[in-house]
Design an enzyme around this catalytic site. Structure first.
Site, mmCIF file in Angstrom:
data_model
loop_
_atom_site.group_PDB
_atom_site.id
_atom_site.type_symbol
_atom_site.label_atom_id
_atom_site.label_comp_id
_atom_site.label_asym_id
_atom_site.label_seq_id
_atom_site.Cartn_x
_atom_site.Cartn_y
_atom_site.Cartn_z
ATOM 1 N N GLY A 38 9.635 -0.193 -9.981
ATOM 2 C CA GLY A 38 8.776 -0.462 -11.132
ATOM 3 C C GLY A 38 8.224 -1.865 -10.955
ATOM 4 O O GLY A 38 8.987 -2.805 -10.695
ATOM 5 N N TYR A 93 8.619 8.351 -8.739
ATOM 6 C CA TYR A 93 7.485 8.434 -7.820
ATOM 7 C C TYR A 93 7.988 8.755 -6.435
ATOM 8 O O TYR A 93 9.075 8.339 -6.044
ATOM 9 C CB TYR A 93 6.582 7.205 -7.898
ATOM 10 C CG TYR A 93 7.038 5.933 -7.234
ATOM 11 C CD1 TYR A 93 7.917 5.060 -7.859
ATOM 12 C CD2 TYR A 93 6.538 5.571 -5.986
ATOM 13 C CE1 TYR A 93 8.292 3.871 -7.265
ATOM 14 C CE2 TYR A 93 6.900 4.379 -5.385
ATOM 15 C CZ TYR A 93 7.784 3.537 -6.026
ATOM 16 O OH TYR A 93 8.164 2.361 -5.440
ATOM 17 N N GLY A 281 3.268 -6.701 -3.303
ATOM 18 C CA GLY A 281 2.439 -7.399 -4.295
ATOM 19 C C GLY A 281 3.298 -8.030 -5.384
ATOM 20 O O GLY A 281 3.021 -9.148 -5.848
ATOM 21 N N ASP A 282 4.347 -7.330 -5.771
ATOM 22 C CA ASP A 282 5.233 -7.859 -6.811
ATOM 23 C C ASP A 282 6.021 -9.061 -6.271
ATOM 24 O O ASP A 282 6.278 -10.026 -7.000
ATOM 25 C CB ASP A 282 6.193 -6.764 -7.288
ATOM 26 C CG ASP A 282 5.432 -5.540 -7.771
ATOM 27 O OD1 ASP A 282 4.338 -5.717 -8.347
ATOM 28 O OD2 ASP A 282 5.910 -4.414 -7.553
HETATM 29 O O1 LIG Z 1 2.892 2.053 -8.825
HETATM 30 C C1 LIG Z 1 3.731 1.908 -9.704
HETATM 31 O O2 LIG Z 1 3.581 2.308 -10.842
HETATM 32 C C2 LIG Z 1 4.968 1.191 -9.448
HETATM 33 O O3 LIG Z 1 5.413 0.433 -10.264
HETATM 34 C C3 LIG Z 1 5.607 1.436 -8.136
HETATM 35 C C4 LIG Z 1 5.901 0.232 -7.293
HETATM 36 O O4 LIG Z 1 7.146 -0.284 -7.639
HETATM 37 C C5 LIG Z 1 4.924 -0.857 -7.401
HETATM 38 O O5 LIG Z 1 3.694 -0.262 -7.558
HETATM 39 C C6 LIG Z 1 4.897 -1.726 -6.180
HETATM 40 O O6 LIG Z 1 3.660 -2.333 -6.101
HETATM 41 P P1 LIG Z 1 3.148 -3.260 -4.893
HETATM 42 O O7 LIG Z 1 3.892 -4.551 -5.031
HETATM 43 O O8 LIG Z 1 1.697 -3.430 -5.155
HETATM 44 O O9 LIG Z 1 3.460 -2.552 -3.624
#
Ligand SMILES: O=C(O)C(=O)C[C@H](O)[C@H](O)COP(=O)(O)O
Length: 339
Positions: A38, A93, A281-282
């Site tokens: 998340g 997911y 990204g997080d």
């Molecule tokens: O897409 C969603 O709703 C989520 O929360 C799943 C993932 O945990 C993040 O999307 C990771 O995101 P990135 O850091 O951009 O790779």
């Protein structure tokens, strides 16, 4: 930061990530690896690992899966006492990690989750935001549906009313917005208008402002940042990465941060041998917020963001677990065994 030093409060949905093993496609063999994820929780764990007091605000089902999510947060030092329980299920997911020139694939299964079924009235914002130095949210919550969009706006409003600075990660997820008759621009604009810190690149800003930025590379990002600063008077910092995907194992990443009075940009680094790109990204957001919270200058802050995101690509799981020592050795170029 205008607020008093205190904890960082992150608000968003937590899910299970179910991944195909190795480099297989989903259900190529009847196995899935599980991690907890998340976007906003990833930032909470990333910041807790860097020594910051963090709390997660979310809603999970009152069952073993919800308990596991709360246990996960506690294990990594995040205050989980504001992760409440409610009707609905835990979102999932599915991920088929990319390989070679094949991109990763994500399939969401998160309708009617406990978080998506909740409303702003389910959260006691006075208590949750008491003593908070920063409130971190992202563009994922409003993408979940009209009720969640309303909840995200109310949450941002609650922080703004209490003088808690907002950090907002655009995290544009086309798959989620396309599931309902949404108007992402109107909704995201209202959220960014309340933020002091924006994670987003020129494409995110184009979506918000409806204008294209013609330049190239750093020029285009500066042009986009200037337009965003003009449109959103509360914005103080805009941070983003530029990612050049060579193949699933090698990305070249540079980081940039724009302030109202200056900017800092890193060289591109080759992140090779990628183990897990999800959450990169997080991790970047956590690295940048670490610089902001410790009152470093833009140059240090942007390098901290790059360090944490680059390191995250080496680690399985959604969240960065790196410490300040890891940032220091990355920035010192220590790549061999640390003895
Ligand atoms: O897409 C969603 O709703 C989520 O929360 C799943 C993932 O945990 C993040 O999307 C990771 O995101 P990135 O850091 O951009 O790779």
């Amino acid at each position: 930061m205008s607020g008093t030093p205190g904890r960082v409060v992150c608000f968003g949905e937590m899910m299970l990530r179910l991944s195909a093993p190795g480099r297989e496609l989903l259900l190529q063999s009847p196995k899935l690896d599980v991690v907890i994820g998340g976007a906003e929780a990833n930032v909470a764990v990333g910041l807790a690992s860097l020594g910051h007091a963090t709390a997660m605000v979310s809603r999970v089902p009152d069952n073993t899966l919800g308990d596991a999510v709360r246990g996960y947060l506690r294990r990594y030092g995040v205050d989980a006492s504001s992760v409440s329980t409610g009707p609905g299920r835990l979102g999932l997911y599915f991920l088929a990690p990319g390989a070679g020139l094949r991109a990763s694939e994500i399939v969401y299964d998160r309708d009617a989750s406990s978080f998506a079924l909740s409303t702003a009235a389910d959260f006691d914002w006075d208590a949750l935001l008491d003593g908070a130095s920063l409130f971190h949210i992202s563009g994922i919550t409003p993408a979940l549906g009209p009720q969640s969009a309303e909840m995200a706006l109310a949450a941002a409003e609650a922080a703004a009313e209490r003088g808690v600075p907002i950090s907002f990660d655009g995290n544009y997820r086309a798959q989620l917005w396309q599931r309902w008759p949404s108007d992402p621009r109107t909704i995201l604009t209202q959220l960014v208008a309340r933020a002091e810190i924006l994670f987003g690149n020129h494409r995110d800003i184009s979506l918000l402002l409806g204008s294209e930025f013609s330049g190239d590379g750093a020029d285009r990002r500066r042009e986009a940042a200037e337009a965003a600063f003009e449109a959103f008077p509360n914005l103080r910092l805009i941070a983003s990465t530029a990612r050049h995907v060579v193949d699933a194992d090698t990305h070249r990443i540079a980081a940039r941060i724009d302030g109202r009075e200056g900017a800092a940009q890193t060289e591109e680094v080759a992140v090779s041998g990628i183990v897990d790109r999800i959450g990169g990204g997080d991790a970047f957001a956590a690295g940048i917020l670490h610089g902001v919270l410790t009152k470093r200058d833009l140059d240090w802050t942007v390098r901290s963001g790059l360090a944490v995101t680059a390191l995250k690509h080496s680690l399985p799981g959604d969240a960065s677990l790196f410490t300040t020592r890891d940032i220091e050795s990355f920035l010192a170029g220590e790549l061999d065994v640390r003895r």
